[in-house]
Design a protein around this motif. Structure first.
Motif, mmCIF file in Angstrom:
data_model
loop_
_atom_site.group_PDB
_atom_site.id
_atom_site.type_symbol
_atom_site.label_atom_id
_atom_site.label_comp_id
_atom_site.label_asym_id
_atom_site.label_seq_id
_atom_site.Cartn_x
_atom_site.Cartn_y
_atom_site.Cartn_z
ATOM 1 N N SER A 49 4.266 41.969 43.837
ATOM 2 C CA SER A 49 4.404 41.088 44.992
ATOM 3 C C SER A 49 4.301 41.861 46.294
ATOM 4 O O SER A 49 4.464 43.069 46.334
ATOM 5 C CB SER A 49 5.766 40.405 44.985
ATOM 6 O OG SER A 49 6.184 40.167 43.691
ATOM 7 N N ILE A 50 4.064 41.117 47.349
ATOM 8 C CA ILE A 50 4.142 41.712 48.674
ATOM 9 C C ILE A 50 5.224 40.984 49.460
ATOM 10 O O ILE A 50 5.666 39.904 49.081
ATOM 11 C CB ILE A 50 2.801 41.642 49.430
ATOM 12 C CG1 ILE A 50 2.328 40.195 49.511
ATOM 13 C CG2 ILE A 50 1.767 42.509 48.778
ATOM 14 C CD1 ILE A 50 1.144 40.014 50.410
ATOM 15 N N VAL A 51 5.644 41.596 50.542
ATOM 16 C CA VAL A 51 6.669 40.995 51.377
ATOM 17 C C VAL A 51 6.154 39.669 51.922
ATOM 18 O O VAL A 51 5.045 39.605 52.441
ATOM 19 C CB VAL A 51 6.998 41.933 52.548
ATOM 20 C CG1 VAL A 51 8.009 41.307 53.470
ATOM 21 C CG2 VAL A 51 7.465 43.272 52.046
ATOM 22 N N SER A 52 6.959 38.630 51.786
ATOM 23 C CA SER A 52 6.496 37.322 52.237
ATOM 24 C C SER A 52 6.896 37.085 53.691
ATOM 25 O O SER A 52 8.068 37.137 54.036
ATOM 26 C CB SER A 52 7.081 36.241 51.339
ATOM 27 O OG SER A 52 7.236 35.047 52.064
ATOM 28 N N THR A 53 5.899 36.823 54.509
ATOM 29 C CA THR A 53 6.182 36.584 55.925
ATOM 30 C C THR A 53 7.040 35.343 56.093
ATOM 31 O O THR A 53 7.912 35.290 56.944
ATOM 32 C CB THR A 53 4.876 36.353 56.706
ATOM 33 O OG1 THR A 53 3.858 37.130 56.099
ATOM 34 C CG2 THR A 53 5.019 36.730 58.146
ATOM 35 N N ARG A 54 6.757 34.350 55.262
ATOM 36 C CA ARG A 54 7.443 33.073 55.448
ATOM 37 C C ARG A 54 8.953 33.210 55.191
ATOM 38 O O ARG A 54 9.763 32.761 55.975
ATOM 39 C CB ARG A 54 6.836 32.024 54.512
ATOM 40 C CG ARG A 54 7.139 30.619 54.968
ATOM 41 C CD ARG A 54 6.463 29.600 54.092
ATOM 42 N NE ARG A 54 5.011 29.721 54.111
ATOM 43 C CZ ARG A 54 4.217 29.319 53.117
ATOM 44 N NH1 ARG A 54 4.740 28.816 52.029
ATOM 45 N NH2 ARG A 54 2.925 29.442 53.201
ATOM 46 N N THR A 55 9.321 33.871 54.091
ATOM 47 C CA THR A 55 10.756 34.027 53.811
ATOM 48 C C THR A 55 11.438 34.880 54.871
ATOM 49 O O THR A 55 12.567 34.601 55.267
ATOM 50 C CB THR A 55 11.008 34.702 52.445
ATOM 51 O OG1 THR A 55 9.767 34.986 51.845
ATOM 52 C CG2 THR A 55 11.836 33.843 51.565
ATOM 53 N N ALA A 56 10.715 35.909 55.318
ATOM 54 C CA ALA A 56 11.306 36.767 56.346
ATOM 55 C C ALA A 56 11.551 35.968 57.618
ATOM 56 O O ALA A 56 12.593 36.092 58.257
ATOM 57 C CB ALA A 56 10.379 37.941 56.646
ATOM 58 N N LYS A 57 10.584 35.127 57.960
ATOM 59 C CA LYS A 57 10.712 34.328 59.169
ATOM 60 C C LYS A 57 11.887 33.365 59.075
ATOM 61 O O LYS A 57 12.671 33.213 60.014
ATOM 62 C CB LYS A 57 9.435 33.521 59.382
ATOM 63 C CG LYS A 57 8.661 33.977 60.587
ATOM 64 C CD LYS A 57 7.494 33.035 60.778
ATOM 65 C CE LYS A 57 6.470 33.683 61.682
ATOM 66 N NZ LYS A 57 5.184 33.018 61.616
ATOM 67 N N SER A 58 12.021 32.702 57.924
ATOM 68 C CA SER A 58 13.103 31.728 57.818
ATOM 69 C C SER A 58 14.455 32.430 57.807
ATOM 70 O O SER A 58 15.439 31.904 58.317
ATOM 71 C CB SER A 58 12.915 30.822 56.593
ATOM 72 O OG SER A 58 13.078 31.575 55.432
#
Lengths: 219, 290
Positions: A72-81
């Motif tokens: 996996s890669i770091v998810s921008t969406r989860t980080a943003k939320s």
């Protein structure tokens, strides 16, 4: 301004884009990897490196290596939320998201890389080719670098030495058609870099690298 | 405060009767360079231990949280609060989105030690979501060829009923285990001050990183590892961010030689000499573990 670097390393992996899941290296360093080595020593927006020639000094040897990797890669969406809500759960659990991937690496590589730089349209009034050439020479002679250069992957760091273009050992006596090889990425549209390819021929251990704008380089 | 100096380091560690790093391609035998017989330990294997150690001492809290976790040790099913960063809701126009992504990347760097240190690949759609960390490690390689020994072991119980039936009640099975009797490994690493500026890797982070190299093996005990210990950590500190000498010249100052006959079985069978008198100008040697 032309410069010549003697680079060597214990391992190298210049991954072929068509075999990047289980990485397989190209036989020799790609122009884009060679460019990155020069850029690791000196790069400014005002200049652009052009690799002109690659000389292969060590016989081409291979080694196989399998490693546990994360899928996996770091998810921008989860980080943003998590940023907005002030809470969240971000880590990746490697045991659950694991891939075992083999790599076919090069071993004991040594190249003599020839490159020159041109000024770009981002050059300011104070910028001159002589200034950057001096900076590059000073850094390379002292072993200074912006970050340690590497051969394809960061775990395969390399040594470099500024040499004269006709000094040092002769390239290996081997000629072959290396097929289509990655030339570089075209960052014209930074969000969608496009790969460029060229037909690489090794003649007595020397790969001549065409200019970026020449018809030999295809998108 | 981020770093102002470039660093290189030589990390020596040894293993006794253990398997420092199994090769998944060779049925978990210790990794070996087939041509020279020297043992190998991958960079990712050592980085894993750094992450585990930092996760343990800093108890997985920001700004020292670990992104790439190992579940066995660290699976705590809690939601952790983050300092909410006031992110303005911007429209979805492309240039602004890129700016947004940069802030997300920065925020991840601020909260996660391993992203600051080793870098990470973040996001698919925006180019700026990839960070290179300042710390770069190579494979560790043993000083001399290593010999892998295979040991057959028995266990006195079986897992399933079916196995028990096949054994007609004897309930004993054989297993295999690989060790190397002794190996001294040498790893080279690089720390770029310039990349440290980009991820916000600080002096404090650097101390923690040295600390983890010194202590991590003591917290990574397992049946397969045997006895692994750090032997030397020699750090070359340059006066400047760009560095004052080629990395190779510094590594060449550290010489590891055998001083006994026969197969080595202990660190005392080796002699580590550092030619400190040949240290280039503007480079300082710091010895940890001495």
């Amino acid at each position: 301004m032309g410069f010549c670097l003697d680079v060597s390393g214990e391992f190298a992996c210049f991954t072929r884009p068509e075999m990047k899941v289980e990485r397989v290296s190209y036989d020799v360093i790609t122009p884009s990897s060679a460019r990155a080595i020069f850029e690791a020593i000196l790069w400014k927006p005002a200049i652009q490196w052009q690799v002109t020639k690659i000389e292969v000094l060590n016989p081409i040897k291979w080694m196989n290596l399998r490693r546990n990797e994360v899928e996996s890669i770091v998810s921008t969406r989860t980080a943003k939320s998590a940023m907005t809500s002030g809470e969240g759960h971000l880590g990746i659990y490697v045991d659950e998201q694991r891939q075992q991937r083999a790599s076919l690496l090069l071993k004991d590589v040594r190249y003599r890389l020839h490159a020159e730089f041109q000024m770009t349209d981002k050059a300011g009034p104070q910028d001159s080719a002589a200034k950057f050439a001096d900076m590059f020479r000073r850094r390379a002679e002292k072993g200074q670098c912006f970050n340690q250069p590497y051969l394809g992957c960061r775990e395969f760091s390399c040594d470099f030495e500024l040499v004269d273009a006709d000094d040092g050992p002769d390239p290996i006596q081997r000629s072959s058609d290396l097929g289509f090889m990655l030339y570089d990425l075209d960052y014209g549209d930074p969000a969608y870099p496009q790969p460029l390819f060229f037909r690489a021929h090794m003649q007595d251990g020397v790969v001549a690298v065409p200019e970026r704008n020449s018809p030999e380089v295809r998108g | 405060m981020s770093l102002n100096n470039r660093y290189e380091f030589v990390y020596l560690f040894d293993v006794k009767d253990g398997n420092p790093n199994g090769d998944p391609d060779a049925g978990n035998l210790p990794r070996v360079d087939a041509e020279t017989g020297q043992g190998l330990v991958t960079d990712v294997c050592l980085k894993r231990k750094v992450r585990n150690y930092v996760g343990m001492v800093k108890e997985e809290t920001p700004p020292f949280e670990i992104y790439i976790k190992e579940k066995a040790v660290l699976n705590r099913n809690n939601l952790r609060a983050y300092e909410a960063l006031e992110l303005k809701h911007e429209s979805k126009k492309l240039p602004k989105k890129e700016d947004d992504a940069r802030r997300v990347t920065q925020w991840m760097c601020q909260n996660f030690f391993d992203i600051r240190t080793f870098g990470a690949v973040m996001s698919t759609d925006v180019n700026t979501g990839q960070v290179r960390g300042p710390v770069q490690m190579n494979f560790a390689r043993s000083i001399e060829p290593v010999v892998s020994a295979e040991h057959s072991i028995t266990r006195m119980a079986v897992t399933t009923e079916k196995e028990a039936e096949a054994q007609s009640g004897d309930n004993r099975t054989m297993g295999r285990k690989f060790t190397i009797p002794y190996g001294l490994y040498r790893c080279h690493g690089f720390i770029s001050a310039n990349l440290a500026k980009q991820t916000g890797f600080s002096e404090e982070d650097l101390e923690l990183f040295w600390d983890s190299l010194v202590n991590m093996l003591d917290h990574d005990r397992s049946a397969s590892r045997g006895e692994m210990s750090p032997c030397a950590l020699l750090v070359f500190k340059h006066d400047s961010a760009l560095g004052n000498a080629p990395a190779r010249k510094l590594f060449e100052l550290v010489d590891v030689k055998r001083k006994s006959q026969g197969p080595a079985r202990d660190f005392s069978d080796y002699e580590v000499t550092v030619k400190e008198d040949q240290l280039p100008k503007g480079v300082q040697l710091i010895k940890y573990l001495d």
